[in-house]
Scaffold this motif. Structure first.
Motif, PDB file in Angstrom:
ATOM      1  N   SER A  84       9.628  -8.057 -57.744  1.00 44.03           N
ATOM      2  CA  SER A  84      10.286  -7.872 -58.953  1.00 44.03           C
ATOM      3  C   SER A  84      11.812  -6.966 -58.868  1.00 44.03           C
ATOM      4  O   SER A  84      12.089  -6.578 -57.843  1.00 44.03           O
ATOM      5  CB  SER A  84       9.942  -6.747 -59.575  1.00 44.03           C
ATOM      6  N   SER A  85      12.657  -7.326 -59.596  1.00 50.30           N
ATOM      7  CA  SER A  85      14.096  -6.641 -59.649  1.00 50.30           C
ATOM      8  C   SER A  85      14.187  -5.451 -60.272  1.00 50.30           C
ATOM      9  O   SER A  85      13.343  -5.108 -61.164  1.00 50.30           O
ATOM     10  CB  SER A  85      15.149  -7.793 -60.165  1.00 50.30           C
ATOM     11  N   VAL A  86      14.768  -4.507 -59.768  1.00 52.87           N
ATOM     12  CA  VAL A  86      14.758  -3.069 -60.166  1.00 52.87           C
ATOM     13  C   VAL A  86      16.563  -3.028 -60.754  1.00 52.87           C
ATOM     14  O   VAL A  86      17.114  -3.402 -60.717  1.00 52.87           O
ATOM     15  CB  VAL A  86      14.758  -2.054 -59.177  1.00 52.87           C
ATOM     16  N   GLU A  87      16.408  -2.215 -62.048  1.00 53.11           N
ATOM     17  CA  GLU A  87      17.312  -1.857 -62.956  1.00 53.11           C
ATOM     18  C   GLU A  87      17.785  -0.416 -62.669  1.00 53.11           C
ATOM     19  O   GLU A  87      16.973   0.319 -62.245  1.00 53.11           O
ATOM     20  CB  GLU A  87      16.959  -2.165 -64.179  1.00 53.11           C
ATOM     21  N   ILE A  88      19.039  -0.174 -62.999  1.00 52.17           N
ATOM     22  CA  ILE A  88      19.214   1.298 -62.979  1.00 52.17           C
ATOM     23  C   ILE A  88      18.299   2.019 -63.898  1.00 52.17           C
ATOM     24  O   ILE A  88      18.037   1.729 -64.941  1.00 52.17           O
ATOM     25  CB  ILE A  88      20.793   1.603 -63.646  1.00 52.17           C
ATOM     26  N   GLY A  89      17.767   3.271 -63.072  1.00 55.24           N
ATOM     27  CA  GLY A  89      16.815   3.879 -64.261  1.00 55.24           C
ATOM     28  C   GLY A  89      16.068   5.040 -63.241  1.00 55.24           C
ATOM     29  O   GLY A  89      16.378   5.248 -62.074  1.00 55.24           O
ATOM     30  N   GLU A  90      14.996   5.499 -63.883  1.00 53.28           N
ATOM     31  CA  GLU A  90      14.332   6.558 -63.381  1.00 53.28           C
ATOM     32  C   GLU A  90      13.026   5.971 -62.595  1.00 53.28           C
ATOM     33  O   GLU A  90      12.296   5.578 -63.513  1.00 53.28           O
ATOM     34  CB  GLU A  90      13.876   7.615 -64.239  1.00 53.28           C
ATOM     35  N   LEU A  91      12.987   6.079 -61.377  1.00 54.45           N
ATOM     36  CA  LEU A  91      11.745   5.841 -60.519  1.00 54.45           C
ATOM     37  C   LEU A  91      10.771   7.051 -60.452  1.00 54.45           C
ATOM     38  O   LEU A  91      11.437   7.901 -59.992  1.00 54.45           O
ATOM     39  CB  LEU A  91      11.961   5.311 -59.415  1.00 54.45           C
ATOM     40  N   SER A  92       9.552   7.090 -60.930  1.00 55.79           N
ATOM     41  CA  SER A  92       8.899   8.322 -60.763  1.00 55.79           C
ATOM     42  C   SER A  92       7.632   7.834 -59.970  1.00 55.79           C
ATOM     43  O   SER A  92       7.248   6.978 -59.724  1.00 55.79           O
ATOM     44  CB  SER A  92       8.322   8.759 -61.953  1.00 55.79           C
ATOM     45  N   PHE A  93       7.220   9.013 -59.099  1.00 56.63           N
ATOM     46  CA  PHE A  93       5.787   8.731 -58.202  1.00 56.63           C
ATOM     47  C   PHE A  93       5.145  10.328 -58.455  1.00 56.63           C
ATOM     48  O   PHE A  93       5.678  11.203 -58.663  1.00 56.63           O
ATOM     49  CB  PHE A  93       5.963   8.041 -56.954  1.00 56.63           C
ATOM     50  N   THR A  94       3.856  10.017 -58.148  1.00 54.68           N
ATOM     51  CA  THR A  94       2.989  11.320 -58.065  1.00 54.68           C
ATOM     52  C   THR A  94       2.324  11.393 -56.709  1.00 54.68           C
ATOM     53  O   THR A  94       1.824  10.718 -56.160  1.00 54.68           O
ATOM     54  CB  THR A  94       1.804  11.108 -59.190  1.00 54.68           C
ATOM     55  N   VAL A  95       2.652  12.750 -56.373  1.00 52.34           N
ATOM     56  CA  VAL A  95       2.071  13.355 -54.951  1.00 52.34           C
ATOM     57  C   VAL A  95       1.192  14.614 -55.231  1.00 52.34           C
ATOM     58  O   VAL A  95       2.022  15.468 -55.763  1.00 52.34           O
ATOM     59  CB  VAL A  95       3.361  13.300 -53.883  1.00 52.34           C
ATOM     60  N   GLY A  96       0.092  14.540 -55.045  1.00 50.66           N
ATOM     61  CA  GLY A  96      -0.650  15.674 -55.078  1.00 50.66           C
ATOM     62  C   GLY A  96      -0.766  16.126 -56.491  1.00 50.66           C
ATOM     63  O   GLY A  96      -0.761  17.284 -57.055  1.00 50.66           O
ATOM     64  N   GLY A  97      -0.917  15.145 -57.368  1.00 56.90           N
ATOM     65  CA  GLY A  97      -0.898  15.411 -58.799  1.00 56.90           C
ATOM     66  C   GLY A  97       0.515  15.945 -59.521  1.00 56.90           C
ATOM     67  O   GLY A  97       0.609  16.082 -60.582  1.00 56.90           O
ATOM     68  N   LYS A  98       1.598  16.062 -58.709  1.00 55.48           N
ATOM     69  CA  LYS A  98       2.972  16.323 -59.001  1.00 55.48           C
ATOM     70  C   LYS A  98       3.853  15.216 -59.412  1.00 55.48           C
ATOM     71  O   LYS A  98       3.858  14.567 -58.082  1.00 55.48           O
ATOM     72  CB  LYS A  98       3.475  17.663 -58.270  1.00 55.48           C
TER      73      LYS A  98
END
Length: 135
Positions: free
Chosen positions: A44-58
């Motif tokens: 997929s192509s990615v647009e300007i924006g917020e990428l988020s991910f979860t590590v250890g529930g945070k």
């Protein structure tokens, strides 16, 4: 952990992040999408924006610029022009960039050449401010 997948966020200058995560949410050009371990293979192509991910529930946030992502069952590779975590962002500088772009855009017709570039600059500044606020 058995329920995690490897996330790599790569820019032309550096490896911005590499580690096991529980989930990832990516700002795709066709809309935001989430990825968990076992996801179908996807490009997929990615647009300007917020990428988020979860590590250890945070949940952690990264402001990303345009690029591409490859998803497999156990790995997500995000190749983007820039990637900045909240700690890297100078919020005051981003606020000034937002104000400059808004001021210039307010005096410009939508059909002018610079309009699109200023719109992109505004979008980047707003994203950076939003990510900085989540630290």
């Amino acid at each position: 952990m058995a329920e995690e997948l490897l996330l790599e966020i790569v820019t032309p200058e550096r490896m911005a992040f590499s580690g096991d995560v529980e989930e990832v949410t990516i700002p795709g050009t066709e809309g935001e999408f989430g990825v968990l371990k076992g996801h179908e293979t996807l490009l997929s192509s990615v647009e300007i924006g917020e990428l988020s991910f979860t590590v250890g529930g945070k949940k952690q946030y990264v402001a990303v610029n345009s690029g591409y992502t490859e998803v497999t069952a156990n790995k997500v590779t995000v190749l983007v022009e820039t990637a900045e975590s909240a700690e890297m962002i100078n919020k005051e500088r981003a606020m000034r960039a937002k104000e400059r772009a808004e001021e210039k855009l307010s005096k410009m017709a939508k059909d002018e050449l610079e309009f699109e570039l200023l719109s992109i600059a505004l979008q980047r500044a707003v994203t950076r401010i939003s990510v900085a606020d989540k630290s």
